[in-house]
Enzyme design. Structure first.
Site, PDB file in Angstrom:
ATOM      1  N   ASP A  58       0.867  -1.422  -0.005  1.00 26.07           N
ATOM      2  CA  ASP A  58      -0.022  -0.155   0.084  1.00 26.07           C
ATOM      3  C   ASP A  58       0.996   1.356  -0.101  1.00 26.07           C
ATOM      4  OD1 ASP A  58      -1.767   2.140   0.526  1.00 26.07           O
ATOM      5  OD2 ASP A  58      -2.601   1.250   2.366  1.00 26.07           O
ATOM      6  N   ASN A  85       2.888   4.936 -10.279  1.00 24.80           N
ATOM      7  CA  ASN A  85       1.922   4.825 -11.296  1.00 24.80           C
ATOM      8  C   ASN A  85       0.639   4.855 -10.445  1.00 24.80           C
ATOM      9  OD1 ASN A  85       0.151   4.215 -13.780  1.00 24.80           O
ATOM     10  ND2 ASN A  85      -0.117   2.305 -12.324  1.00 24.80           N
ATOM     11  N   TYR A 148      -7.959  14.773  -6.589  1.00 21.79           N
ATOM     12  CA  TYR A 148      -7.368  14.160  -7.490  1.00 21.79           C
ATOM     13  C   TYR A 148      -6.198  15.127  -7.937  1.00 21.79           C
ATOM     14  CZ  TYR A 148      -5.781  11.205 -11.459  1.00 21.79           C
ATOM     15  OH  TYR A 148      -5.155  10.432 -12.491  1.00 21.79           O
ATOM     16  N   LYS A 152      -2.161  15.477  -7.653  1.00 25.01           N
ATOM     17  CA  LYS A 152      -1.232  15.264  -8.750  1.00 25.01           C
ATOM     18  C   LYS A 152      -0.755  16.430  -9.029  1.00 25.01           C
ATOM     19  CE  LYS A 152      -2.073  11.092 -10.475  1.00 25.01           C
ATOM     20  NZ  LYS A 152      -0.927  10.284 -10.299  1.00 25.01           N
TER      21      LYS A 152
END
Length: 247
Positions: A58, A85, A148, A152
């Site tokens: 994890d 990734n 998200y 990022k």
């Protein structure tokens, strides 16, 4: 170990991670599959053969990452390429976000690559490479993707800082901002049909018709990333932006 390189890929049980594992295995590289779901990793490892190793990890847990890279060190002694990734994307408005959704975005998408890079650096020699996978959503006005997008965006800034830090060590660091991708068993970002309806509706209000936008294949992106790991020694490509297009 095989004659090729030793390549670790996070989120390797499906999607882009699986496509990357397949592509590097074709080159004869030793592929280390990292992910949270052991059954998926083992299925990919069985497909790829003896040069693949599945390690349940994890990336959002520093202890889990540390244990995984201890195993990599003990078994392989080095790491040539790390591809960060793994990512979680769950559409939600901030006002509706649960603690679990916020923590998952921050730990998996942002802290995870940091944990993995920290663990990988001692195993790398000059010529090593770390590739962080970002998303086109950083630059697009997506609705319900603030967790998200921001995680990022943080990853992209971290990539720049890490590149400067590791340049004297001879280790390349690259950021790949990828567009929409799919494969034979891609999953939607939510199991809740109402959330998906609202997601499409809110993005349409911002001029993003998600169903009309082109989508590339995970395999095509994996082919490109494989090329990125074979740059001449006197070249680097610090930031790559990939866009899906209709062939």
């Amino acid at each position: 170990m095989a004659n090729g390189r030793c390549v670790a890929i996070t989120g390797a049980g499906s999607g882009l991670g699986r496509a990357l594992a397949r592509r590097f295995a074709e080159d004869g590289d030793t592929v280390i599959l990292l992910g949270r779901t052991g059954a998926r990793l083992e299925a990919v490892a069985a497909e790829l053969g003896t040069t693949a190793q599945a390690i349940v990890c994890d990336v959002g847990s520093s202890a889990s990452v540390r244990a995984a890279f201890v195993e990599i060190a003990e078994r392989h002694g080095r790491l040539d390429v790390l591809i960060n990734n793994a990512a979680i994307y769950q559409p939600t408005f901030v006002k509706d976000a649960t603690d679990a959704q916020i923590e998952a975005a921050l730990t998996t998408n942002f802290a995870g690559p940091i944990y993995c890079a920290r663990a990988a650096i001692p195993l790398m020699r000059p010529g090593g490479q770390i590739i962080n996978i970002s998303s086109e959503t950083v630059a697009l006005p997506h609705a319900m993707f603030s967790l998200y997008q921001s995680s990022k965006a943080g990853l992209e800034r971290f990539t720049e800082a890490l590149r400067a830090e590791l340049e004297p060590e001879g280790v390349r660091v690259n950021m790949v901002r990828a567009g929409q991708m799919t494969d034979e068993d891609s999953k939607s970002p939510s199991d809740d049909l109402e959330v998906l309806r609202r997601f499409a509706e809110e993005n349409a209000k911002r001029g993003l018709d998600l169903r009309a936008r082109p989508v590339s294949s995970f395999q095509s992106v994996a082919d490109f990333i494989r090329l990125l790991t074979h740059l001449p020694a006197d070249l680097n490509a610090p930031q790559i932006v990939l866009e899906a297009r209709r062939p």
